[in-house]
Scaffold this motif. Structure first.
Motif, PDB file in Angstrom:
ATOM      1  N   PHE A   5      -7.891   2.587  10.899  1.00  0.00           N
ATOM      2  CA  PHE A   5      -9.397   2.636  10.530  1.00  0.00           C
ATOM      3  C   PHE A   5     -10.101   1.549  11.531  1.00  0.00           C
ATOM      4  O   PHE A   5     -11.073   1.863  11.820  1.00  0.00           O
ATOM      5  N   THR A  59       6.485  -2.076  13.874  1.00  0.00           N
ATOM      6  CA  THR A  59       6.361  -3.528  13.889  1.00  0.00           C
ATOM      7  C   THR A  59       7.796  -3.976  14.122  1.00  0.00           C
ATOM      8  O   THR A  59       8.927  -3.431  13.172  1.00  0.00           O
ATOM      9  N   ILE A  64       4.804  -1.297   9.712  1.00  0.00           N
ATOM     10  CA  ILE A  64       5.831  -1.239   9.415  1.00  0.00           C
ATOM     11  C   ILE A  64       6.398   0.251   8.954  1.00  0.00           C
ATOM     12  O   ILE A  64       7.384   0.430   8.942  1.00  0.00           O
ATOM     13  N   GLY A  66      -2.311   0.622  10.021  1.00  0.00           N
ATOM     14  CA  GLY A  66      -2.468   1.763   8.798  1.00  0.00           C
ATOM     15  C   GLY A  66      -2.697   3.084   9.739  1.00  0.00           C
ATOM     16  O   GLY A  66      -2.148   3.351  10.588  1.00  0.00           O
ATOM     17  N   MET A 106       2.295   5.900   8.850  1.00  0.00           N
ATOM     18  CA  MET A 106       1.121   5.313   9.110  1.00  0.00           C
ATOM     19  C   MET A 106       1.093   5.390  10.552  1.00  0.00           C
ATOM     20  O   MET A 106       0.141   5.586  11.285  1.00  0.00           O
ATOM     21  N   VAL A 118      -3.828  -6.920   5.542  1.00  0.00           N
ATOM     22  CA  VAL A 118      -2.384  -6.861   5.420  1.00  0.00           C
ATOM     23  C   VAL A 118      -1.610  -8.117   4.959  1.00  0.00           C
ATOM     24  O   VAL A 118      -0.600  -8.329   4.227  1.00  0.00           O
ATOM     25  N   LEU A 149      -7.757   5.380   2.823  1.00  0.00           N
ATOM     26  CA  LEU A 149      -8.193   4.052   4.120  1.00  0.00           C
ATOM     27  C   LEU A 149      -8.850   4.687   5.161  1.00  0.00           C
ATOM     28  O   LEU A 149      -9.715   4.057   5.752  1.00  0.00           O
ATOM     29  N   ALA A 174      -6.072  -6.996   9.185  1.00  0.00           N
ATOM     30  CA  ALA A 174      -7.102  -6.288   8.012  1.00  0.00           C
ATOM     31  C   ALA A 174      -6.009  -5.776   6.851  1.00  0.00           C
ATOM     32  O   ALA A 174      -5.813  -4.824   6.917  1.00  0.00           O
ATOM     33  N   GLY A 191      -0.415  -4.288  11.219  1.00  0.00           N
ATOM     34  CA  GLY A 191      -0.532  -3.538   9.959  1.00  0.00           C
ATOM     35  C   GLY A 191      -1.794  -2.460  10.035  1.00  0.00           C
ATOM     36  O   GLY A 191      -2.814  -2.416   9.235  1.00  0.00           O
ATOM     37  N   PHE A 251       0.806  -1.396  -0.112  1.00  0.00           N
ATOM     38  CA  PHE A 251      -0.023   0.015   0.140  1.00  0.00           C
ATOM     39  C   PHE A 251       0.950   1.433  -0.008  1.00  0.00           C
ATOM     40  O   PHE A 251       1.746   1.482   0.680  1.00  0.00           O
TER      41      PHE A 251
HETATM   42  C1  LIG Z   1      -3.780  -1.668   3.104  1.00  0.00           C
HETATM   43  S1  LIG Z   1      -3.385  -1.070   4.444  1.00  0.00           S
HETATM   44  C2  LIG Z   1      -4.514  -1.716   5.706  1.00  0.00           C
HETATM   45  C3  LIG Z   1      -4.175  -0.602   6.755  1.00  0.00           C
HETATM   46  C4  LIG Z   1      -5.518  -0.940   7.877  1.00  0.00           C
HETATM   47  N1  LIG Z   1      -5.102  -2.334   8.488  1.00  0.00           N
HETATM   48  C5  LIG Z   1      -6.770  -0.779   7.294  1.00  0.00           C
HETATM   49  O1  LIG Z   1      -7.540  -1.985   7.221  1.00  0.00           O
HETATM   50  O2  LIG Z   1      -7.062   0.333   6.981  1.00  0.00           O
HETATM   51  C6  LIG Z   1      -1.989  -2.517   4.695  1.00  0.00           C
HETATM   52  C7  LIG Z   1      -0.818  -2.013   6.073  1.00  0.00           C
HETATM   53  O3  LIG Z   1      -0.293  -2.873   5.992  1.00  0.00           O
HETATM   54  C8  LIG Z   1       1.283  -2.401   6.484  1.00  0.00           C
HETATM   55  N2  LIG Z   1       1.983  -3.433   6.270  1.00  0.00           N
HETATM   56  C9  LIG Z   1       2.650  -4.096   5.180  1.00  0.00           C
HETATM   57  N3  LIG Z   1       3.466  -5.047   5.595  1.00  0.00           N
HETATM   58  C10 LIG Z   1       3.651  -5.065   6.849  1.00  0.00           C
HETATM   59  C11 LIG Z   1       4.508  -5.721   7.831  1.00  0.00           C
HETATM   60  N4  LIG Z   1       5.256  -6.661   7.224  1.00  0.00           N
HETATM   61  N5  LIG Z   1       4.625  -5.581   9.040  1.00  0.00           N
HETATM   62  C12 LIG Z   1       3.636  -4.417   9.429  1.00  0.00           C
HETATM   63  N6  LIG Z   1       2.750  -3.952   8.553  1.00  0.00           N
HETATM   64  C13 LIG Z   1       2.808  -4.062   7.317  1.00  0.00           C
HETATM   65  C14 LIG Z   1       1.278  -1.082   5.447  1.00  0.00           C
HETATM   66  O4  LIG Z   1       2.317  -0.096   5.819  1.00  0.00           O
HETATM   67  C15 LIG Z   1      -0.057  -0.719   5.744  1.00  0.00           C
HETATM   68  O5  LIG Z   1      -0.197   0.189   6.524  1.00  0.00           O
END
Ligand SMILES: C[S@@+](CC[C@H](N)C(=O)[O-])C[C@H]1O[C@@H](n2cnc3c(N)ncnc32)[C@H](O)[C@@H]1O
Length: 190
Positions: free
Chosen positions: A48, A93, A68, A45, A72, A112, A13, A110, A43, A5
């Motif tokens: 939300f 993370t 990560i 974000g 965010m 992720v 988001l 969610a 994850g 993302f």
């Molecule tokens: C599509 S967004 C969804 C965010 C939130 N869960 C939501 O539904 O609004 C995906 C999130 O996962 C995080 N992410 C991706 N890979 C990750 C990892 N390995 N560890 C932690 N966060 C991660 C991204 O930085 C991003 O904020």
């Protein structure tokens, strides 16, 4: 390279349209998340789900929110402060999963799982953190073409997630499908 993302689009988001079609607090309550529990929002974000989870769990509960991406984390921190919530702990993370060890009642994954390079490893971590009685709520994009969301080829079907979960001893206990916006699975130890 996995689809990631783009943080510069983080406003998407938290769009009013997303709130309207996903109704995060209702979705969390549907899964069985109730007051005084603990939940790891992995994850998270922009928060939300973090913010409604904190409201649902109340002062006797606790949300651990991790991501990560620093942008965010700044956004979720701002959202939590604006809402005056004091039952949320926000942290980056850790690179080493071993550093995440405190048991929780719920792990929320969610939108992720499709972004991480090792989804089975993330499910295993969620399984470890929810120990004997906890549950995992997975929310993902339906595997169908849509005008929004990640490309079809990176989306995970419920069956793909269950095939990763089953060897860990996790079984599906609830499912909700709201195409084209999301599907949700509640998993628990068999
Ligand atoms: C599509 S967004 C969804 C965010 C939130 N869960 C939501 O539904 O609004 C995906 C999130 O996962 C995080 N992410 C991706 N890979 C990750 C990892 N390995 N560890 C932690 N966060 C991660 C991204 O930085 C991003 O904020």
């Amino acid at each position: 390279m996995k689809h990631r993302f783009d943080p510069s689009k983080k406003h998407v988001l938290d769009s009013p349209a997303r709130h309207q079609h996903t109704r995060p607090q209702e979705l969390l309550a549907w899964a069985g998340i109730t007051a005084n529990q603990s939940l790891l929002d992995f994850g998270c974000g922009t928060g939300f789900f973090t913010v409604p989870a904190a409201r649902l769990l109340g002062p006797g509960g606790k949300v651990l929110a991790t991501d990560i991406h620093p942008e965010m984390l700044a956004a979720v921190r701002a959202a939590v402060t604006t809402q005056g919530l004091d039952n949320v702990e926000i942290f980056p993370t850790p690179e080493d999963d071993l550093l995440l060890s405190a048991p929780v009642d719920w792990v929320l994954l969610a939108f992720v799982l499709h972004e991480v390079s090792q989804p089975a490893q993330l499910l295993a971590l969620a399984h470890k953190l929810t120990a004997q009685t906890g549950r995992i709520l997975v929310v993902e994009w339906p595997q169908e073409a849509a005008s929004h969301g990640p490309p079809l080829k990176v989306r995970l079907s419920p069956e793909q997630i269950l095939s990763l979960a089953q060897p860990l001893g996790l079984v599906e206990v609830q499912r909700q499908q709201r195409p084209p916006h999301y599907y949700a699975l509640v998993l628990k130890k068999s």
